[in-house]
Design an enzyme around this catalytic site. Structure first.
Site, mmCIF file in Angstrom:
data_model
loop_
_atom_site.group_PDB
_atom_site.id
_atom_site.type_symbol
_atom_site.label_atom_id
_atom_site.label_comp_id
_atom_site.label_asym_id
_atom_site.label_seq_id
_atom_site.Cartn_x
_atom_site.Cartn_y
_atom_site.Cartn_z
ATOM 1 C CB CYS A 1 -0.932 0.104 1.201
ATOM 2 S SG CYS A 1 -2.113 -1.240 1.299
ATOM 3 N NE ARG B 1 4.649 1.627 -0.065
ATOM 4 C CZ ARG B 1 5.630 1.258 0.726
ATOM 5 N NH1 ARG B 1 6.871 1.430 0.355
ATOM 6 N NH2 ARG B 1 5.401 0.737 1.909
ATOM 7 C CD1 TRP C 1 -0.439 -6.276 -3.344
ATOM 8 C CD2 TRP C 1 -0.609 -6.880 -1.191
ATOM 9 N NE1 TRP C 1 -0.155 -7.612 -3.250
ATOM 10 C CE2 TRP C 1 -0.250 -8.013 -1.957
ATOM 11 C CE3 TRP C 1 -0.781 -7.026 0.180
ATOM 12 C CZ2 TRP C 1 -0.051 -9.266 -1.390
ATOM 13 C CZ3 TRP C 1 -0.584 -8.283 0.749
ATOM 14 C CH2 TRP C 1 -0.223 -9.375 -0.033
ATOM 15 N N GLY D 1 -0.659 -1.567 6.311
ATOM 16 C CA GLY D 1 -0.352 -2.477 7.422
ATOM 17 C C GLY D 1 -1.569 -3.325 7.748
ATOM 18 C CD GLU E 1 16.597 -13.161 -8.773
ATOM 19 O OE1 GLU E 1 16.195 -13.624 -7.695
ATOM 20 O OE2 GLU E 1 16.174 -12.101 -9.259
ATOM 21 C CE LYS F 1 13.881 -10.347 -10.681
ATOM 22 N NZ LYS F 1 13.640 -10.920 -9.378
ATOM 23 C CD GLU G 1 8.893 -10.802 -9.028
ATOM 24 O OE1 GLU G 1 10.035 -11.112 -9.422
ATOM 25 O OE2 GLU G 1 8.703 -9.999 -8.090
ATOM 26 C CG HIS H 1 19.628 -36.997 -5.989
ATOM 27 N ND1 HIS H 1 20.014 -38.258 -5.573
ATOM 28 C CD2 HIS H 1 20.770 -36.319 -6.215
ATOM 29 C CE1 HIS H 1 21.332 -38.328 -5.539
ATOM 30 N NE2 HIS H 1 21.816 -37.158 -5.931
ATOM 31 C CE LYS I 1 11.096 -2.696 -5.862
ATOM 32 N NZ LYS I 1 11.796 -3.669 -6.698
HETATM 33 O O1 M6R Z 1 12.663 -4.992 -0.303
HETATM 34 P P1 M6R Z 1 13.238 -6.359 -0.092
HETATM 35 O O2 M6R Z 1 14.551 -6.533 -0.788
HETATM 36 O O3 M6R Z 1 13.318 -6.749 1.346
HETATM 37 O O4 M6R Z 1 12.207 -7.355 -0.775
HETATM 38 C C1 M6R Z 1 12.365 -8.746 -0.679
HETATM 39 C C2 M6R Z 1 11.481 -9.471 -1.660
HETATM 40 O O5 M6R Z 1 10.132 -9.190 -1.398
HETATM 41 C C3 M6R Z 1 11.790 -9.089 -3.123
HETATM 42 O O6 M6R Z 1 13.120 -9.319 -3.429
HETATM 43 C C4 M6R Z 1 10.894 -9.885 -4.103
HETATM 44 O O7 M6R Z 1 11.195 -11.237 -4.020
HETATM 45 C C5 M6R Z 1 11.056 -9.336 -5.527
HETATM 46 N N1 M6R Z 1 9.787 -8.892 -6.041
HETATM 47 C C6 M6R Z 1 11.580 -10.317 -6.498
HETATM 48 O O8 M6R Z 1 11.772 -9.742 -7.763
#
Ligand code: M6R
Length: 607
Positions: free
Chosen positions: A2, A27, A76, A103, A481, A485, A488, A504, A602
């Site tokens: 948010c 956000r 959000w 929050g 990673e 990506k 996501e 395995h 974010k």
């Molecule tokens: O702000 P932060 O680095 O603590 O965020 C951690 C994760 O939420 C963040 O890296 C998330 O996994 C990303 N959207 C991935 O691209």
């Protein structure tokens, strides 16, 4: 999650609030709303709409230019689906008070019951609406919005940033924070309140940080911060070093693409001032015991992958044992930690709730704490014993790219510094690594200059149902990673595996045509041959192999993506770049919203 913004000053508030919301939309983007104080004692103007900010903007089109103070929210959803009714602001029954919130109010059901029994009518399913009714009751008693806010904060459980306006005090905005971010932007005869500085960087570079359980009251000319007992406190001021332009798309179709292309500069900024003729500089660690018996790295998502990658360098160079754990798991167990443990938290935003709670848990257990963070003045670095900032600049796209590369580099600088202080590496070894690190910005640039064929190839896989990523050693977290990506952004099944684990279990997933992205280590690595065998194993079962490897590596794959040669431990800073481009291009090809992927936000400031 948010985004929250407030404005009070001589200019039309609606415009400033919408501008701030655009910058904060990363956000949360399930719904958006604004409340403006039009004239004293009259009901507020309130508009809210489910969906992206555009929906709200279309509805508002040039309305209520006359209001000079107001608040806005981009949501959000947590409690209650993303509907017009559940969108913020939430309003008191007389329509004169509005509240926005980031929050979770944990005791909202209890409060709602009590408030309903006293005659308040609820219009939404949210936890926030209870705050609006409760605040209006207290305001009726005190006639002072800040005092009312202090009183109700003592009744609220959970985490919150709250902003409130009341038409009886048309120029005033009151805010409060507990475990969620809130900063004040100080302009000339105007003030801003926001979840982060990007909301107002085009108007002022002067900002104030709010501490835990503090209440702030702003008017165009004054800022008063108090604790919950009403005691005035001096907020910490800071200057914003980010450039407003850096938070705009600057000709790129998406923020993510812009941020991928900013990586050479971001890495170079992370490295600025880190090396001297005689070695590595890291003043920030002066107060930290570098002879800690153990290092524990805590982070979430992509930042966790940075930690997994850094483990190899810290152990190999500094000879300190390292464990890396998901912050969201750590905080719910009973770990054995002593003051001999250095806990490093990694966070782009510095506000991730799980990481923040894990940090507090570690502090309670007596560990020393260091954070690696991108956002100056955010909560995690503020609560840590020391901080190393990554200097990546604002990262707006939800998918983290330049933040990750700079986290890896910052952690490797820390590893080198510890090695220098512990004398586990010779000066010569440090200089060689320094030279390799200083070459990385140009090497990333080289990859980005030759990225077109990769983008074209990616489009050819757009109808695949699953993509697997394979790596060994530091290539394994890089594979994790790549898969994160892709999930996501492209909403595809994607998994990262350690090459040695294939037989395995995961090899059963391979079918004719399954795309497998294999990250090859440098040819000098002892696992180079092993990775080559893994490629043969998946090829033999029909996989379509895309190999990422340096110019010296020969590989039998359908597609070969070349990256420059570097030291094995530094390679993820290069091999991850094509993986980012792959996920980006796949999302575009599949028609997805790249910068605001579904269901995500974010910074995850709720549990
Ligand atoms: O702000 P932060 O680095 O603590 O965020 C951690 C994760 O939420 C963040 O890296 C998330 O996994 C990303 N959207 C991935 O691209």
């Amino acid at each position: 999650m948010c985004g929250i913004v407030g404005y009070t000053g001589p200019n039309p508030a609606l415009q400033k609030v919408l501008e701030g919301l655009k910058r904060l939309e990363y956000r949360g983007y399930d719904s958006a709303g604004v409340a403006l104080t039009l004239s004293k004692g009259q009901p507020l103007f309130v508009a809210k709409k489910a969906g992206k900010l555009n929906n709200l903007e279309n509805e508002l089109a040039a309305k209520h230019e006359s209001a000079h103070s107001g608040i806005g929210h981009t949501r959000w959803a947590t409690h209650g689906g993303p509907t017009d009714e559940n969108a913020h602001p939430h309003i008191s029954n007389d329509g004169k008070l509005a509240v926005i919130h980031n929050g979770i109010i944990e005791n909202y059901l209890e409060l709602r019951k009590e408030l309903e029994s006293r005659g308040h009518k609820f219009a939404s399913e949210t936890d926030t609406e209870s705050v609006a009714h409760l605040l209006s009751e207290h305001f009726k008693n005190t006639g002072d919005l800040a005092a009312a806010m202090r009183e109700i904060c003592q009744k609220l459980r959970g985490s919150f940033t709250l902003l409130a306006v009341h038409s009886d005090a048309p120029e005033t905005i009151v805010g409060a924070r507990r475990n969620s971010p809130l900063v004040v932007g100080v302009g000339a005869g105007e003030h801003f309140l926001a979840s982060d500085v990007s909301a107002f960087i085009s108007h002022t570079k002067q900002a104030l940080e709010l501490g835990q359980d503090q209440v702030v009251e702003v008017t165009p000319d004054a800022v008063v911060v108090t604790d919950l007992t009403g005691q005035v406190v001096q907020p910490k001021s800071f200057e914003i070093t980010w450039d407003a332009k850096a938070a705009e798309r600057g000709g790129f179709t998406h923020f993510m693409l812009k941020e991928i292309f900013e990586q050479p500069k971001a890495i170079s900024d992370t490295l600025t001032g880190r090396f001297t003729e005689s070695g590595v500089k890291c003043e920030e660690l002066k107060s930290i015991n570098l002879n800690a018996k153990r290092i524990l790295i805590l982070a979430c998502g992509t930042a966790y992958h940075a930690g997994l990658i850094a483990k190899y360098a810290i152990e190999e160079w500094a000879k300190t044992p390292v464990d890396v754990e998901l912050a969201s798991e750590f905080r719910y167990r009973k770990p054995v930690l002593t003051n001999d443990t250095l806990v490093i938290t990694i966070s782009q935003s510095g506000e991730t709730m799980d990481t923040l709670m894990a940090l507090r848990h570690a502090k309670e257990l007596g560990a020393q704490t260091l954070s690696v963070c991108n956002t100056i003045g955010s909560t995690i670095p503020r609560e840590s014993d020391a901080v190393v900032y990554t200097h990546a600049g604002p990262e707006i796209a939800v998918a983290s790219t330049k933040a990750l590369l700079t986290q890896i580099i910052a952690l490797q600088v820390i590893a080198l510094y510890i090695s220098q202080e512990k004398k586990t590496l010779s000066t010569h070894e440090i200089s060689k690594l320094r030279d390799a690190m200083l070459s990385l910005p140009n090497q990333v640039e080289e990859i980005l200059e030759t990225v077109e064929p990769l983008r074209e190839m990616t489009r050819g896989f757009k109808d695949s149902t699953s993509v697997l990523f394979l790596g060994r050693h530091v290539g394994f977290p890089a594979a994790l990673e790549g898969a994160l990506k892709l999930k996501e952004l492209a909403y595809m099944h994607a998994e990262g595996f350690a090459g040695g684990e294939l037989k395995h279990g995961p090899i059963a997933l391979i079918e004719a045509g399954t795309p497998v992205i294999a990250i090859m280590p440098p040819v000098t690595s002892e696992i180079s041959e092993k990775m080559r065998s893994n490629i043969q194993e998946v090829k033999a079962r029909g996989a379509n192999v895309i190999a990422i490897c340096d110019a010296n590596t020969e590989v039998d794959a359908s597609h070969v993506i070349r990256i420059p040669s570097t030291h094995e431990l530094l390679q993820p800073a290069l091999s991850i770049v094509p993986l980012q481009v792959f996920a980006y291009e796949m999302a575009v090809a599949r028609g997805n919203d790249v910068d605001q992927p579904r269901n995500l936000a974010k910074s995850v400031t709720v549990e």
